[in-house]
Design a protein around this motif. Sequence first.
Motif, PDB file in Angstrom:
ATOM      1  N   PHE A  76       7.439  36.369  -2.318  1.00 41.20           N
ATOM      2  CA  PHE A  76       8.221  36.863  -1.190  1.00 41.20           C
ATOM      3  C   PHE A  76       9.605  36.223  -1.216  1.00 41.20           C
ATOM      4  CE2 PHE A  76       5.549  33.390   0.475  1.00 41.20           C
ATOM      5  CZ  PHE A  76       6.533  32.504   0.901  1.00 41.20           C
ATOM      6  N   ARG A  77      10.468  36.660  -0.299  1.00 39.87           N
ATOM      7  CA  ARG A  77      11.859  36.225  -0.283  1.00 39.87           C
ATOM      8  C   ARG A  77      12.102  35.160   0.786  1.00 39.87           C
ATOM      9  NH1 ARG A  77      13.529  42.423   0.000  1.00 39.87           N
ATOM     10  NH2 ARG A  77      11.465  42.340   0.933  1.00 39.87           N
ATOM     11  N   PHE A  78      12.780  34.088   0.371  1.00 35.69           N
ATOM     12  CA  PHE A  78      13.111  32.967   1.246  1.00 35.69           C
ATOM     13  C   PHE A  78      14.632  32.978   1.486  1.00 35.69           C
ATOM     14  CE2 PHE A  78      14.002  28.712   2.596  1.00 35.69           C
ATOM     15  CZ  PHE A  78      12.850  28.248   3.212  1.00 35.69           C
ATOM     16  N   ARG A  79      15.026  32.852   2.765  1.00 38.25           N
ATOM     17  CA  ARG A  79      16.454  32.918   3.098  1.00 38.25           C
ATOM     18  C   ARG A  79      17.175  31.629   2.736  1.00 38.25           C
ATOM     19  NH1 ARG A  79      16.119  33.260   8.169  1.00 38.25           N
ATOM     20  NH2 ARG A  79      16.989  31.249   8.756  1.00 38.25           N
ATOM     21  N   HIS A  80      18.131  31.721   1.837  1.00 38.42           N
ATOM     22  CA  HIS A  80      18.980  30.591   1.454  1.00 38.42           C
ATOM     23  C   HIS A  80      19.902  30.244   2.618  1.00 38.42           C
ATOM     24  CE1 HIS A  80      21.979  28.264  -0.815  1.00 38.42           C
ATOM     25  NE2 HIS A  80      21.058  28.138  -1.770  1.00 38.42           N
ATOM     26  N   LYS A  81      20.390  29.026   2.657  1.00 40.09           N
ATOM     27  CA  LYS A  81      21.263  28.607   3.750  1.00 40.09           C
ATOM     28  C   LYS A  81      22.534  29.443   3.806  1.00 40.09           C
ATOM     29  CE  LYS A  81      23.215  24.524   5.985  1.00 40.09           C
ATOM     30  NZ  LYS A  81      23.416  23.068   5.929  1.00 40.09           N
ATOM     31  N   ASN A  82      22.969  29.959   2.663  1.00 41.52           N
ATOM     32  CA  ASN A  82      24.194  30.763   2.651  1.00 41.52           C
ATOM     33  C   ASN A  82      23.959  32.201   3.106  1.00 41.52           C
ATOM     34  OD1 ASN A  82      23.003  32.105   0.501  1.00 41.52           O
ATOM     35  ND2 ASN A  82      24.190  31.030  -1.067  1.00 41.52           N
ATOM     36  N   GLY A  83      22.731  32.520   3.504  1.00 42.67           N
ATOM     37  CA  GLY A  83      22.424  33.853   4.008  1.00 42.67           C
ATOM     38  C   GLY A  83      21.788  34.780   3.003  1.00 42.67           C
ATOM     39  N   SER A  84      21.841  34.436   1.731  1.00 40.74           N
ATOM     40  CA  SER A  84      21.210  35.263   0.715  1.00 40.74           C
ATOM     41  C   SER A  84      19.715  34.939   0.652  1.00 40.74           C
ATOM     42  CB  SER A  84      21.865  35.019  -0.640  1.00 40.74           C
ATOM     43  OG  SER A  84      21.688  33.666  -1.038  1.00 40.74           O
ATOM     44  N   TYR A  85      18.985  35.717  -0.156  1.00 43.15           N
ATOM     45  CA  TYR A  85      17.536  35.517  -0.270  1.00 43.15           C
ATOM     46  C   TYR A  85      17.160  35.184  -1.705  1.00 43.15           C
ATOM     47  CZ  TYR A  85      16.673  37.153   4.461  1.00 43.15           C
ATOM     48  OH  TYR A  85      16.642  37.269   5.820  1.00 43.15           O
ATOM     49  N   THR A  86      16.211  34.282  -1.841  1.00 39.78           N
ATOM     50  CA  THR A  86      15.709  33.854  -3.140  1.00 39.78           C
ATOM     51  C   THR A  86      14.250  34.267  -3.271  1.00 39.78           C
ATOM     52  OG1 THR A  86      17.171  31.931  -3.170  1.00 39.78           O
ATOM     53  CG2 THR A  86      15.260  31.856  -4.628  1.00 39.78           C
ATOM     54  N   TRP A  87      13.898  34.864  -4.413  1.00 40.53           N
ATOM     55  CA  TRP A  87      12.495  35.231  -4.664  1.00 40.53           C
ATOM     56  C   TRP A  87      11.712  33.984  -5.051  1.00 40.53           C
ATOM     57  CZ3 TRP A  87      10.195  39.803  -3.746  1.00 40.53           C
ATOM     58  CH2 TRP A  87      11.013  40.922  -3.534  1.00 40.53           C
ATOM     59  N   LEU A  88      10.601  33.756  -4.341  1.00 40.16           N
ATOM     60  CA  LEU A  88       9.737  32.609  -4.622  1.00 40.16           C
ATOM     61  C   LEU A  88       8.315  33.090  -4.868  1.00 40.16           C
ATOM     62  CD1 LEU A  88      10.888  30.071  -1.867  1.00 40.16           C
ATOM     63  CD2 LEU A  88      11.543  30.085  -4.266  1.00 40.16           C
ATOM     64  N   GLU A  89       7.693  32.548  -5.928  1.00 42.87           N
ATOM     65  CA  GLU A  89       6.268  32.787  -6.161  1.00 42.87           C
ATOM     66  C   GLU A  89       5.504  31.595  -5.599  1.00 42.87           C
ATOM     67  OE1 GLU A  89       4.167  34.451  -9.964  1.00 42.87           O
ATOM     68  OE2 GLU A  89       4.107  32.264 -10.054  1.00 42.87           O
ATOM     69  N   VAL A  90       4.455  31.870  -4.851  1.00 44.24           N
ATOM     70  CA  VAL A  90       3.778  30.822  -4.084  1.00 44.24           C
ATOM     71  C   VAL A  90       2.308  30.733  -4.467  1.00 44.24           C
ATOM     72  CG1 VAL A  90       3.135  30.058  -1.769  1.00 44.24           C
ATOM     73  CG2 VAL A  90       5.346  31.101  -2.149  1.00 44.24           C
ATOM     74  N   LYS A  91       1.835  29.503  -4.613  1.00 46.86           N
ATOM     75  CA  LYS A  91       0.408  29.220  -4.746  1.00 46.86           C
ATOM     76  C   LYS A  91       0.046  28.211  -3.661  1.00 46.86           C
ATOM     77  CE  LYS A  91       0.070  30.038  -9.724  1.00 46.86           C
ATOM     78  NZ  LYS A  91      -0.347  29.473 -11.024  1.00 46.86           N
ATOM     79  N   ILE A  92      -1.157  28.331  -3.124  1.00 47.49           N
ATOM     80  CA  ILE A  92      -1.536  27.467  -2.009  1.00 47.49           C
ATOM     81  C   ILE A  92      -2.901  26.833  -2.248  1.00 47.49           C
ATOM     82  CG2 ILE A  92      -0.209  28.814  -0.334  1.00 47.49           C
ATOM     83  CD1 ILE A  92      -2.845  30.037   0.614  1.00 47.49           C
ATOM     84  N   ASP A  93      -3.155  25.786  -1.483  1.00 48.24           N
ATOM     85  CA  ASP A  93      -4.480  25.173  -1.422  1.00 48.24           C
ATOM     86  C   ASP A  93      -4.639  24.621  -0.017  1.00 48.24           C
ATOM     87  OD1 ASP A  93      -6.958  24.383  -2.100  1.00 48.24           O
ATOM     88  OD2 ASP A  93      -6.368  22.947  -3.636  1.00 48.24           O
ATOM     89  N   PHE A  94      -5.880  24.452   0.412  1.00 50.66           N
ATOM     90  CA  PHE A  94      -6.153  23.992   1.766  1.00 50.66           C
ATOM     91  C   PHE A  94      -6.742  22.590   1.746  1.00 50.66           C
ATOM     92  CE2 PHE A  94      -6.354  28.611   1.960  1.00 50.66           C
ATOM     93  CZ  PHE A  94      -5.534  28.862   3.048  1.00 50.66           C
ATOM     94  N   ILE A  95      -6.298  21.769   2.709  1.00 45.73           N
ATOM     95  CA  ILE A  95      -6.827  20.415   2.876  1.00 45.73           C
ATOM     96  C   ILE A  95      -7.334  20.291   4.299  1.00 45.73           C
ATOM     97  CG2 ILE A  95      -6.275  17.957   2.914  1.00 45.73           C
ATOM     98  CD1 ILE A  95      -4.140  18.473   0.846  1.00 45.73           C
ATOM     99  N   HIS A  96      -8.584  19.866   4.446  1.00 40.78           N
ATOM    100  CA  HIS A  96      -9.148  19.697   5.782  1.00 40.78           C
ATOM    101  C   HIS A  96      -8.663  18.377   6.377  1.00 40.78           C
ATOM    102  CE1 HIS A  96     -11.875  23.138   5.740  1.00 40.78           C
ATOM    103  NE2 HIS A  96     -11.997  22.883   4.446  1.00 40.78           N
ATOM    104  N   ASN A  97      -8.272  18.441   7.635  1.00 36.32           N
ATOM    105  CA  ASN A  97      -7.792  17.261   8.354  1.00 36.32           C
ATOM    106  C   ASN A  97      -8.997  16.467   8.853  1.00 36.32           C
ATOM    107  OD1 ASN A  97      -6.627  15.392  10.122  1.00 36.32           O
ATOM    108  ND2 ASN A  97      -4.957  16.797  10.644  1.00 36.32           N
ATOM    109  N   SER A  98      -9.163  15.272   8.329  1.00 40.96           N
ATOM    110  CA  SER A  98     -10.320  14.460   8.712  1.00 40.96           C
ATOM    111  C   SER A  98     -10.215  13.939  10.137  1.00 40.96           C
ATOM    112  CB  SER A  98     -10.470  13.271   7.742  1.00 40.96           C
ATOM    113  OG  SER A  98      -9.294  12.487   7.740  1.00 40.96           O
ATOM    114  N   LEU A  99      -8.999  13.926  10.700  1.00 40.12           N
ATOM    115  CA  LEU A  99      -8.805  13.421  12.068  1.00 40.12           C
ATOM    116  C   LEU A  99      -9.082  14.500  13.109  1.00 40.12           C
ATOM    117  CD1 LEU A  99      -5.547  11.345  11.511  1.00 40.12           C
ATOM    118  CD2 LEU A  99      -7.920  10.552  11.475  1.00 40.12           C
ATOM    119  N   LYS A 100      -8.778  15.748  12.741  1.00 39.68           N
ATOM    120  CA  LYS A 100      -9.020  16.862  13.648  1.00 39.68           C
ATOM    121  C   LYS A 100      -9.971  17.830  12.964  1.00 39.68           C
ATOM    122  CE  LYS A 100      -4.532  16.531  15.939  1.00 39.68           C
ATOM    123  NZ  LYS A 100      -3.288  17.257  16.309  1.00 39.68           N
ATOM    124  N   GLU A 101     -11.123  18.042  13.574  1.00 42.19           N
ATOM    125  CA  GLU A 101     -12.227  18.728  12.911  1.00 42.19           C
ATOM    126  C   GLU A 101     -11.872  20.154  12.486  1.00 42.19           C
ATOM    127  OE1 GLU A 101     -16.858  20.028  13.850  1.00 42.19           O
ATOM    128  OE2 GLU A 101     -15.761  18.720  15.211  1.00 42.19           O
TER     129      GLU A 101
END
Length: 614
Positions: A76-101
């Motif tokens: 998807f496209r991320f807005r650069h500070k100068n107003g233009s957009y940059t294409w970014l490829e994203v991969k994710i992973d999930f981490i469970h918060n041990s403090l909040k169930e």
Amino acid sequence: MNQNIIIEMINDTVELYSVLSSEGCIRYISSNCVEYLGYRQEELIGNKLQDFIHTDDLFLLESYFYNDHLIYPCTFRFRHKNGSYTWLEVKIDFIHNSLKENEREVVVKFHSHQSEASLLNTETWNTTSSPLSIESCKDLNDAAQLVEHMPCPLLILVEGFIQYANVACLNLLGAKSLEDVHEKNIFQFVHPQHHVMFKKRIHQLHNGLTVGFSEQAWKRLDGEIIDVEIRTSFVTYKGRNAELVILNDLSSQKKFHTYLQKSRERYQRLIQNSIDTIAVIHKDKWVFMNESGIKLFGASDYTDVIGKNIYSFLNHEYHQKVKEKLNQVMNGQTEVVVTRQNWISSTKQIVFTEMVCIPTTYFDDPAVQIILRDLTERKKTEEMMLQSEKLSLVGQLAAGIAHEIRNPLTAIKGFLQLMKSEKNENSQYLEIVFSELNRMEIILSELLMLAKPQQSMFKKENIHNALTEVILLLETEAHLNNVLIEKHLYSECEHVYCDQNQLKQVFINLIKNAIEAMPKGGVISITTKTESDGVTIIIEDNGEGIPEEILKKIGQPFVTTKEKGTGLGLMITYKIIENHQGTIEVKSEKEKGTIFTIKLPFEMNEEKEEKKSS
């Protein structure tokens, strides 16, 4: 050598790392964000990621980050500070918060294909310290020819009016020659919604500021709207200040991106709406599971399953077998594996499943995608069918015992009656004998009732569920006997207050009888209809039919058309329908077939009384 180095740098992929809260708030981002996105760390941390995403791509963010069911990279496209957009490829992973169930953090890995070299080249290209002069080229004719036939669309503006456009640019704008666009205002081609942005970029350019690339919508001469990426630079043209505009046609790319988005959405809906469980196993842990899987394992939320070891749910006797099958898929020894096993749900219920395993990847690591089909109800139905067969054997045994014992009992009782009529000193003993004989008859009657239905468990059930499961169970037997089962199930069938297991017993008995009544094959038609006060189920065959003398006694013990039958099956069927306050009717013609019509009320009298009292 320098050229090779530059190409290698341009092909390098830039990586940024970030950690988001479960609500999408940026908690951390790597320091190189200022270099590639234009923001300092403190300008991003604390803000929500969706505030920087192109509006057309927001749905991707929501489905990808917050629904757990997309494990593949997303772009998807991320807005650069100068107003233009940059294409970014994203991969994710999930981490469970041990403090909040119930809280998780999202680790995000951004890939940008805009390297340091390209950024440095852009900055150099966009500075005004030494503007490029078209006349400064040593061999003007060669340079002109080179620019004219460049595959990249290029045009030169002076005070917003087009002075020059190369062949690629003319083709992009739908012009046949330079005369079609010469001295025309550039805003004739820029979409009105981008006019302000375009003017601002030109103003920044003439003030010596760096201007990056930007995505805009332009309009061709034929009126077609195209998506372009533009880069601008300050130059001199024939001794006058001018702007060099380089265009990149994004229309095909955006169409393909839209196609991918729609494909992703369809894939997402297909998975989420599947009645079967679809999940992904990575390093013996659930890393993805759809809604059906969450329900199958009796979990209240994704967090009860995602990230947990699969063997904590699997029945211990299947651990080794499943491990071997998963390894076969992971190691590429086979493409597809099908196996059966038992699981233990969160509510400690045993779940019978059939599992299909196919290879996949999870963040570029080998993983296994599985499809689990719930066989629990089918298993229960098979057990009921087996029980039905056992009851049939018991019935035959009971019938044999009854006939073999009752005949001598009748003779004994008859002679004892004669002895009793005479004056006998031992009459008190005769009374004892009669009492014991009567007791024997009661025991025989109880023996014949071994196949009676068990204690009822009534609740609201869809009658189609029971019918469909029984049909599925008996289809194989029907095919082996050259019998076709036709279903005509009313699509809006109401729920009936019933014991589903007992009704399954009824349907098993009637459909099995219909199959056996057609030794040469035939058709069984099963129809449901909704009446004003209940549901009607019609089971019709074109078999041998029932003789009239037997038809009058149908439903009674030992009344049957089968040589070795006992009639207990139909007796049980009639008893179950009676317990459900329903009715069962049978019509039959010799050599034409038999029709059983069952009517079940929506509510039973006890249920109606309970509603009135409440």
